[in-house]
Design a protein around this motif. Structure first.
Motif, short mmCIF file in Angstrom:
data_model
loop_
_atom_site.label_atom_id
_atom_site.label_comp_id
_atom_site.label_asym_id
_atom_site.label_seq_id
_atom_site.Cartn_x
_atom_site.Cartn_y
_atom_site.Cartn_z
N PRO A 77 0.83 -1.22 0.00
CA PRO A 77 0.00 0.00 0.00
C PRO A 77 0.86 1.26 0.00
CG PRO A 77 -0.01 -1.03 2.17
CD PRO A 77 0.71 -1.97 1.26
N LEU A 78 0.99 1.87 -1.16
CA LEU A 78 1.81 3.06 -1.34
C LEU A 78 1.06 4.10 -2.16
CD1 LEU A 78 5.18 1.25 -2.16
CD2 LEU A 78 4.68 2.51 -0.05
N LEU A 79 1.58 5.33 -2.18
CA LEU A 79 1.02 6.45 -2.93
C LEU A 79 -0.43 6.70 -2.46
CD1 LEU A 79 2.64 5.62 -6.39
CD2 LEU A 79 3.44 7.23 -4.65
N ALA A 80 -1.34 7.02 -3.37
CA ALA A 80 -2.69 7.39 -2.95
C ALA A 80 -3.37 6.24 -2.21
CB ALA A 80 -3.52 7.82 -4.15
N ALA A 81 -3.18 5.00 -2.68
CA ALA A 81 -3.76 3.85 -1.98
C ALA A 81 -3.15 3.71 -0.59
CB ALA A 81 -3.55 2.58 -2.79
N GLY A 82 -1.87 4.04 -0.47
CA GLY A 82 -1.22 3.99 0.83
C GLY A 82 -1.77 5.01 1.80
N VAL A 83 -2.06 6.21 1.30
CA VAL A 83 -2.68 7.24 2.15
C VAL A 83 -4.05 6.78 2.62
CG1 VAL A 83 -3.52 9.61 2.25
CG2 VAL A 83 -1.39 9.10 1.02
N ARG A 84 -4.84 6.24 1.71
CA ARG A 84 -6.17 5.72 2.08
C ARG A 84 -6.04 4.63 3.15
NH1 ARG A 84 -6.56 7.19 -3.24
NH2 ARG A 84 -8.59 7.84 -4.10
N ASN A 261 -7.73 17.54 0.99
CA ASN A 261 -7.39 18.58 0.03
C ASN A 261 -6.10 18.16 -0.66
OD1 ASN A 261 -9.09 21.31 0.53
ND2 ASN A 261 -8.91 20.12 2.42
N SER A 262 -6.18 17.76 -1.91
CA SER A 262 -5.06 17.06 -2.57
C SER A 262 -4.04 18.03 -3.17
CB SER A 262 -5.60 16.11 -3.63
OG SER A 262 -6.41 16.81 -4.56
N VAL A 263 -3.45 18.86 -2.33
CA VAL A 263 -2.42 19.79 -2.80
C VAL A 263 -1.16 19.04 -3.20
CG1 VAL A 263 -0.99 21.77 -2.20
CG2 VAL A 263 -3.36 21.67 -1.41
N ALA A 264 -0.58 18.30 -2.24
CA ALA A 264 0.60 17.48 -2.55
C ALA A 264 0.22 16.30 -3.44
CB ALA A 264 1.23 16.99 -1.25
N THR A 265 -0.93 15.71 -3.16
CA THR A 265 -1.37 14.53 -3.91
C THR A 265 -1.54 14.83 -5.39
OG1 THR A 265 -2.50 13.66 -1.97
CG2 THR A 265 -3.20 12.81 -4.11
N SER A 266 -2.09 15.99 -5.72
CA SER A 266 -2.32 16.33 -7.12
C SER A 266 -1.01 16.42 -7.89
CB SER A 266 -3.07 17.66 -7.21
OG SER A 266 -3.39 17.97 -8.55
N TYR A 328 11.27 2.32 -0.39
CA TYR A 328 11.39 3.39 0.60
C TYR A 328 11.26 4.77 -0.03
CZ TYR A 328 12.47 -0.19 3.98
OH TYR A 328 12.37 -1.29 4.79
N ALA A 329 11.65 4.90 -1.29
CA ALA A 329 11.44 6.17 -1.99
C ALA A 329 9.94 6.43 -2.16
CB ALA A 329 12.14 6.14 -3.34
N LEU A 330 9.19 5.39 -2.55
CA LEU A 330 7.75 5.56 -2.73
C LEU A 330 7.04 5.73 -1.39
CD1 LEU A 330 6.89 3.09 -5.63
CD2 LEU A 330 7.17 5.57 -5.71
N LEU A 331 7.57 5.11 -0.33
CA LEU A 331 7.00 5.32 1.00
C LEU A 331 7.18 6.78 1.41
CD1 LEU A 331 5.70 4.29 3.59
CD2 LEU A 331 7.98 3.61 4.39
N ALA A 332 8.33 7.37 1.09
CA ALA A 332 8.55 8.79 1.39
C ALA A 332 7.57 9.67 0.62
CB ALA A 332 9.99 9.18 1.06
N VAL A 333 7.30 9.33 -0.64
CA VAL A 333 6.32 10.08 -1.42
C VAL A 333 4.92 9.92 -0.82
CG1 VAL A 333 5.22 10.30 -3.69
CG2 VAL A 333 7.69 9.91 -3.53
N MET A 337 2.41 12.83 0.49
CA MET A 337 1.00 12.97 0.11
C MET A 337 0.10 13.03 1.35
SD MET A 337 1.05 10.21 -3.03
CE MET A 337 -0.65 10.41 -3.55
N GLU A 338 0.47 12.30 2.38
CA GLU A 338 -0.35 12.26 3.59
C GLU A 338 -0.35 13.59 4.33
OE1 GLU A 338 -1.14 9.19 7.34
OE2 GLU A 338 0.68 9.04 6.16
N LEU A 339 0.61 14.44 4.03
CA LEU A 339 0.61 15.78 4.63
C LEU A 339 -0.70 16.52 4.33
CD1 LEU A 339 4.25 17.06 3.96
CD2 LEU A 339 3.22 16.47 6.17
N ASP A 340 -1.32 16.20 3.19
CA ASP A 340 -2.60 16.83 2.87
C ASP A 340 -3.63 16.62 3.99
OD1 ASP A 340 -1.85 17.87 0.41
OD2 ASP A 340 -2.41 16.06 -0.68
N LEU A 341 -3.61 15.43 4.60
CA LEU A 341 -4.57 15.14 5.66
C LEU A 341 -4.20 15.86 6.95
CD1 LEU A 341 -5.18 11.30 5.20
CD2 LEU A 341 -6.27 13.20 4.04
#
Length: 367
Positions: A77-84, A261-266, A328-333, A337-341
């Motif tokens: 679970p990484l990126l947008a799916a990881g945030v969810r 609010n998907s500022v970083a996510t977008s 780990y690079a994608l986990l950092a991304v 993205m989770e900063l939006d929350l």
């Protein structure tokens, strides 16, 4: 997976009887004599002889969509799916004693990612595009959320990820009412979906989308697969007030809300991730600025953009299983993205997580 504990939860989705008989081939109802076969890793518990006015494209076009959804293998679970998924775990507080329902589970990825955290994880969906890992770890049911094949009060918790935006309002009302029915009193239900409302931070989101459109015009990548996936979005709950009213109508009490609010996510989804897919997914035979027709293994045609994205995801999954630098690079991304929350979670926007609770009888009487 069809564990014995699943049978304890069931009722006939056709007549509502709990007088079910477990057979060598599946389940039979002693009251209405409907038979529900056990298939490859799941139970077919679709109601018999029932015509529904609305049918999801994931059901009506299941065979065609199977070619482009790339659903069988799961990545971490990484990126947008990881945030969810991180929000799901945090907001729903999954526990080892919980019996949990993923209603509208799709390929079962969120259920599979969390199956080892609870006593029993059940996934239900009318389409049967289940991932291999979900078949191994989740109690899977082919069923319709308007007539869930479970008895009243069977689940401690439930969740719904990217589901409500696909339904017209009458289906949403039936979906929420059925979810409330199968929750125990005091049970909680998490929903992630989106309305039509823009946020106050929309200009920042649009800046990333504008940049993404420039790369599309330059032929670097496209959003063909994303557009196809969202082509049946209805967003019948157009405003936040609609969401709250629908929950109240189903007898569910809001407990907590976090907006996305998907500022970083977008920026990640419209620029960074798409650039990565364009590089990783390029065919070895593909010329740098040439788009060629592509097809699946059985010859079904798909666009080159979709084919490139599927290749990228398949190649990345192989690397991610090793939990090396790419993971780990994608986990950092993902954390970026989770900063939006964390930063903007109180600012009202279209995308939202809401946790609602089925009131206990005493509290319901007092209210």
């Amino acid at each position: 997976m069809v564990p014995y504990d699943l049978y304890r939860l069931l009722r006939c989705p056709t007549c509502g009887s709990r007088d079910l008989i477990v057979t060598d081939g599946g389940v039979a109802c002693a009251a209405c004599h409907a038979e529900y076969p056990r298939r490859n890793g799941y139970l077919d518990l679709m109601p018999r002889g029932v015509e529904f006015g609305y049918v999801s494209k994931y059901v009506s076009e299941e065979e065609e969509l199977a070619h482009e959804l790339d659903y069988r293998d799961l990545a971490p679970p990484l990126l947008a799916a990881g945030v969810r998924n991180r929000a799901l775990r945090r907001l729903l507080d999954l526990r080892p004693t919980d019996i949990v329902l993923d209603s509208g589970c799709g390929n079962g990825r969120f259920a599979a990612w969390n199956a080892n955290r609870v006593r029993l994880m059940v996934g239900v969906d009318p389409a049967t595009l289940f991932a291999d890992e979900a078949i191994k770890t989740v109690a899977l049911v082919q069923g319709d959320a308007r007539r869930l094949p479970f008895a009243d009060g069977m689940f401690d918790k439930a969740f719904s990820i990217d589901v409500l935006e696909h339904f017209p309002r009458d289906v949403i009302d039936a979906y929420l009412s059925e979810t409330a029915r199968v929750l125990r009193p005091g049970g909680r239900f998490l929903v992630f979906s989106n309305t039509r409302e823009p946020s106050r931070l929309q200009p920042l989101v649009e800046a990333s989308r504008w940049l993404g459109r420039q790369f599309v015009r330059a032929g670097v990548y496209d959003f063909e697969r994303e557009a196809r996936r969202k082509s049946d979005h209805i967003k019948a709950l157009a405003t936040w007030e609609d969401v709250l009213e629908a929950m109240r109508h189903a007898g569910l009490r809001p407990v907590r809300v976090v907006f996305w609010n998907s500022v970083a996510t977008s920026f990640v989804e419209h620029v960074l991730m798409k650039l990565g897919e364009a590089v990783v997914g390029r065919s070895r035979r593909e010329a740098p600025h040439r788009a060629a027709a592509a097809s699946t293994d059985d010859g079904a045609p798909i666009g080159e953009g979709t084919a490139r994205e599927i290749r990228a995801r398949q190649r990345m999954r192989a690397r991610l299983q090793r939990r090396g630098p790419v993971y780990y690079a994608l986990l950092a991304v993902t954390l970026f993205m989770e900063l939006d929350l964390w930063l903007f979670g109180r600012a009202r926007s279209g995308s939202y997580f809401i946790v609602v609770e089925k009131p206990e009888v005493r509290r319901l009487i007092e209210d």
